[in-house]
Design a protein around this motif. Structure first.
Motif, PDB file in Angstrom:
ATOM      1  N   GLY A 269       0.826  -1.308  -0.142  1.00  0.00           N
ATOM      2  CA  GLY A 269       0.088   0.029  -0.098  1.00  0.00           C
ATOM      3  C   GLY A 269       0.767   1.296  -0.167  1.00  0.00           C
ATOM      4  O   GLY A 269       0.342   2.428  -0.026  1.00  0.00           O
ATOM      5  N   GLY A 270       2.167   1.072  -0.074  1.00  0.00           N
ATOM      6  CA  GLY A 270       2.964   2.431   0.210  1.00  0.00           C
ATOM      7  C   GLY A 270       2.955   2.907   1.416  1.00  0.00           C
ATOM      8  O   GLY A 270       2.438   2.498   2.319  1.00  0.00           O
TER       9      GLY A 270
ATOM     10  N   LEU B 200      13.109   4.928  -7.302  1.00  0.00           N
ATOM     11  CA  LEU B 200      13.758   3.555  -8.399  1.00  0.00           C
ATOM     12  C   LEU B 200      13.130   3.915  -9.709  1.00  0.00           C
ATOM     13  O   LEU B 200      12.616   3.102 -10.438  1.00  0.00           O
ATOM     14  CB  LEU B 200      13.462   2.348  -7.787  1.00  0.00           C
ATOM     15  CG  LEU B 200      14.117   2.321  -6.438  1.00  0.00           C
ATOM     16  CD1 LEU B 200      13.596   1.051  -5.882  1.00  0.00           C
ATOM     17  CD2 LEU B 200      15.355   2.203  -6.330  1.00  0.00           C
TER      18      LEU B 200
ATOM     19  N   ALA C 256      11.537  -3.962  -6.057  1.00  0.00           N
ATOM     20  CA  ALA C 256      11.964  -2.545  -5.441  1.00  0.00           C
ATOM     21  C   ALA C 256      13.387  -2.943  -4.451  1.00  0.00           C
ATOM     22  O   ALA C 256      14.473  -2.297  -4.492  1.00  0.00           O
ATOM     23  CB  ALA C 256      10.935  -1.878  -4.607  1.00  0.00           C
TER      24      ALA C 256
END
Ligand code: SAH
Length: 254
Positions: free
Chosen positions: A204-205, A225, A235
C-alpha cells in the motif's frame, strides 16, 4: 561441493554434529558416505572443509579438516522491509541474502496489511540462501517492529536509503529539492560508506505522515527507483543492487 551452515565452533579436528534435518539431507538426499567431504561455516570461524566421520541411524558426525576461507564481514547493510505477502517476503529474504544484506528488519507501517510472520521460517530461508551463495555469515532476520519505533531509536551513525514511491503523485518525486526523493544513483553517489539501511514500504506504500517524517529525519536519503511503481520484492532487489554497486562490495574501494 555441499555447503552447510552449522552453528558450532570450527577448528582443526573439531567434531561437528549437523542438525537431524541436515544429517538427513547429507546422508539420504545427497547420499554422502563416510570419508566424503563438504564445506561448513558458522558465521565466525570462516569456512572449513569437513569430512563425514560417522553415519548412524540417529544422525551423523563430521570432522573439520582445514580452513578453506578465513572469516570476512560484508558491508554493514540492513534491509528494512515492511511485511508483505508471505511468498513475496520469502523471495525478498532469499534475494537480500544473496545480495549481501547483513540484517533483515521486518517492520509494520500504517498501511501494512499482512500480519503473518514466521520469523524462524524466514531465518531458515536466509540460512539456505547463505549456504548456496557462498556467504560466510547468515543475515539475521529480526522480529517485526513498528516503523515509528524503529525510527525513534535509529542510531545516529546509520544512514537510511528511503525508497519513496512518492505516493499518489509520482511527479513530486523528481523535484530534487532538499528532502525530496532523487533518482537513487544520483542520490547515492558521493555519499560516505559505512553503516547503511535500505527501507522498502508495503504494497500500500507509505502513508503521507510516514513520508514526511522520513524526509525530515537526519541521515535519511529519499530516493526513487524510476517512474514506475515496483512491487516490494522488485524494489528491494533494485535498491540493494544500486547500493552495492555504489557504496558496497561490488566496488573497487570496498
Ligand atoms: N501502492 C503503492 C506502491 C507500493 S510499492 C503505490 O501505488 O504508490 C512497495 C514499496 O516499494 C514502496 O513503498 C517503495 O518503498 C518501493 N518502491 C516501489 N516503486 C518505487 C519507485 N519507483 N521508487 C522508489 N521506491 C519504490
Amino acid at each position: 561441493m555441499i555447503r552447510l551452515h552449522i552453528p558450532q565452533p570450527l577448528s582443526q579436528g573439531a567434531a561437528v554434529a549437523p542438525e537431524p534435518d541436515q544429517a538427513r539431507y547429507l546422508t539420504q538426499v545427497m547420499r554422502q558416505t563416510v570419508g566424503d567431504e563438504i564445506l561448513v561455516f558458522n558465521g565466525a570461524d570462516g569456512e572449513w572443509r569437513a569430512r563425514l566421520a560417522e553415519v548412524s541411524k540417529r544422525g551423523c558426525r563430521l570432522t573439520a579438516q582445514e580452513q578453506t576461507r578465513p572469516q570476512a564481514v560484508g558491508p554493514d547493510l540492513d534491509l528494512v522491509i515492511a511485511l508483505v505477502k508471505r511468498a513475496r517476503l520469502e523471495t525478498i529474504v532469499e534475494k537480500a541474502t544473496e545480495l549481501g544484506a547483513r540484517r533483515i528488519r521486518l517492520v509494520t507501517t500504517r498501511r501494512t496489511n499482512a500480519d503473518h510472520t514466521n520469523v524462524s521460517r524466514l531465518q531458515a530461508i536466509a540460512v539456505e540462501a547463505a549456504e548456496q551463495t557462498g556467504r560466510l555469515d547468515v543475515p539475521q532476520v529480526l522480529v517485526p517492529e513498528k516503523l515509528e519505533r524503529l525510527l525513534d531509536a535509529w542510531p545516529g551513525d546509520r544512514r537510511l536509503m528511503f525508497c519513496d514511491e512518492a505516493g499518489d503523485d509520482p511527479s513530486e518525486a523528481w523535484g530534487g529539492e532538499h528532502g525530496r526523493a532523487r533518482p537513487a544513483l544520483d542520490a547515492l553517489q558521493g555519499q560516505a560508506r559505512g553503516a547503511w539501511a535500505v527501507l522498502i514500504g508495503p504494497e500500500g506504500g507509505f502513508a503521507p505522515e510516514e513520508r514526511e517524517r522520513l524526509r525530515g529525519d537526519a541521515g535519511v536519503t529519499p530516493v526513487t527507483l524510476g517512474p514506475r511503481i515496483l512491487r516490494a520484492d522488485t524494489a528491494a532487489i533494485a535498491a540493494l543492487t544500486l547500493w552495492q554497486a555504489v557504496l558496497g562490495d561490488w566496488t573497487a574501494g570496498a
